[in-house]
Design a protein around this motif. Sequence first.
Motif, PDB file in Angstrom:
ATOM      1  N   VAL A 313       0.953  -1.239  -0.040  1.00  0.00           N
ATOM      2  CA  VAL A 313       0.023   0.036   0.057  1.00  0.00           C
ATOM      3  C   VAL A 313       0.853   1.321  -0.004  1.00  0.00           C
ATOM      4  N   PRO A 314       0.475   2.656  -0.779  1.00  0.00           N
ATOM      5  CA  PRO A 314       1.489   3.576  -0.769  1.00  0.00           C
ATOM      6  C   PRO A 314       1.572   4.297   0.639  1.00  0.00           C
ATOM      7  N   ILE A 315       2.653   5.138   0.775  1.00  0.00           N
ATOM      8  CA  ILE A 315       2.461   5.810   1.823  1.00  0.00           C
ATOM      9  C   ILE A 315       1.852   7.214   1.381  1.00  0.00           C
ATOM     10  N   THR A 316       0.690   7.419   2.384  1.00  0.00           N
ATOM     11  CA  THR A 316      -0.132   8.699   2.125  1.00  0.00           C
ATOM     12  C   THR A 316       0.394   9.698   3.179  1.00  0.00           C
ATOM     13  N   SER A 317      -0.036  10.855   2.431  1.00  0.00           N
ATOM     14  CA  SER A 317       0.319  12.225   3.268  1.00  0.00           C
ATOM     15  C   SER A 317      -0.945  13.253   2.848  1.00  0.00           C
TER      16      SER A 317
END
Length: 465
Positions: A313-317
């Motif tokens: 899963v992507p690292i979200t900001s």
Amino acid sequence: MQYVLGIDLACRARHQASLADIDGRIVWHGWKFTSRPEELERLWAKIALGPGDDLLVVMEPTRNAWVLPKHWFASRGARVVLIPTTQSADLRAYLSKHTKNDKLDSQLLARLPSLHGEELREHHGAGPGDPLRRLVRRRDRKVAQHTQAKMRLDSLLELLGPGWHDALGSDFTKTGAKVLIRYSDPRALLRLGPARLTTFLARHSRGHWGRPHADALLAAARESVQMWGPEGIDYAELADSIAAEASDLLTLHDQIAALDARIAPHVQDADPGKVLTSVPGIGAATAAVIVAIIADPARFHSLDAVRAYSGLVPITSQSGNQASARGLTKAGDPLLRKMAFLAADTARQTDPQLARQYQRLRHSGRHHTSAICHLAGTLLVRAVACWRANSPYILKDTDGTPITTAQGRQIVNDRYQIDPGKTRGQTKNRKAQHHKKRTSRESQKSHSAPTSRPVPINPRSPALT
């Protein structure tokens, strides 16, 4: 009442434990112990749980030092939580800004449930104590060694000429490895002759190799002698090196086969209906890795949790109306991600739904690796969903119509091929952006290193004498 025991584990030194209540108030701290039964009993007496009390043990998975304490506390009814180091790193950085020791680390772990109570999940299983998990990791290491041995052997055969690769192939079967162990010296192979070589090949291949293979090998040997001449190369030393690599290759092949035989019963017990291998792209080796690492599909509260566990899963900001994603969290097991990646790359060639996603991602500017990582998470979630429901995977067209594997391949070939014209410009732009971010050669050099450029002269500096 519920208590939390935070344990800061050590591999060779003594562990340290701190006890807190569920609100994070420290009851006592700094109790040192090792993973010996008598010291664990003293720690249990120190905790002194009452009739209605509940104990939650929080640890970080420090190498394999967590396995024995986890088993000991779980056998006495305590719930055990393993948290990744990244989850406690920020809080540790705050608490240990001016000092850092094991006692503070154990207090931090004891206070974590008051901050992440709903996110902490009880750990089940023995981790490295599980035989299947150890077996799949050993198999992965052996496969990597087998691949490296084939590459070294392929490189050595290049010294003898291309005819050897044509005769033996690049996959190096067991028969080919046995030929190289005995007759990698082309002069010895020519002395053997076609009749005896054909008998040797037929015996070791159980009749699959015969006179055509013998003729190809003898032709390759004659080319090598013609190329190098009688004294052009030390045939004996080269043959010894080739035989050693071929022997290693054969040994690794047998070891991998033995590991497969030991792995199969464990996978059969966990997945008797062979649901996982019904998923396109997932074979026996990938299914074994999923069973070993996922262990129990019912322990996840949702399928999204499975994907998050894998790290795909992507690292979200996010801040206000702005949100961005960069890279993968890679929070899960790397072997699980690797096998899911390889399975997804195979499955997209059969499953039209995955092929359509891959085409959409590539045409929108995604790199091949990025697109396959996205498919890997999707495929893993689907596999676990089928495993949880004990229902085989049904291959479907994009409109939901069930299809066969042959029909799936045909649909993918007809509809979902990648248009090079749509990806060529995107690849060029990615390379241009990459070159812009690269560090220049001049800035990479040490400032104290000698340079060929003229040294600037300061007119105000005194003259050199």
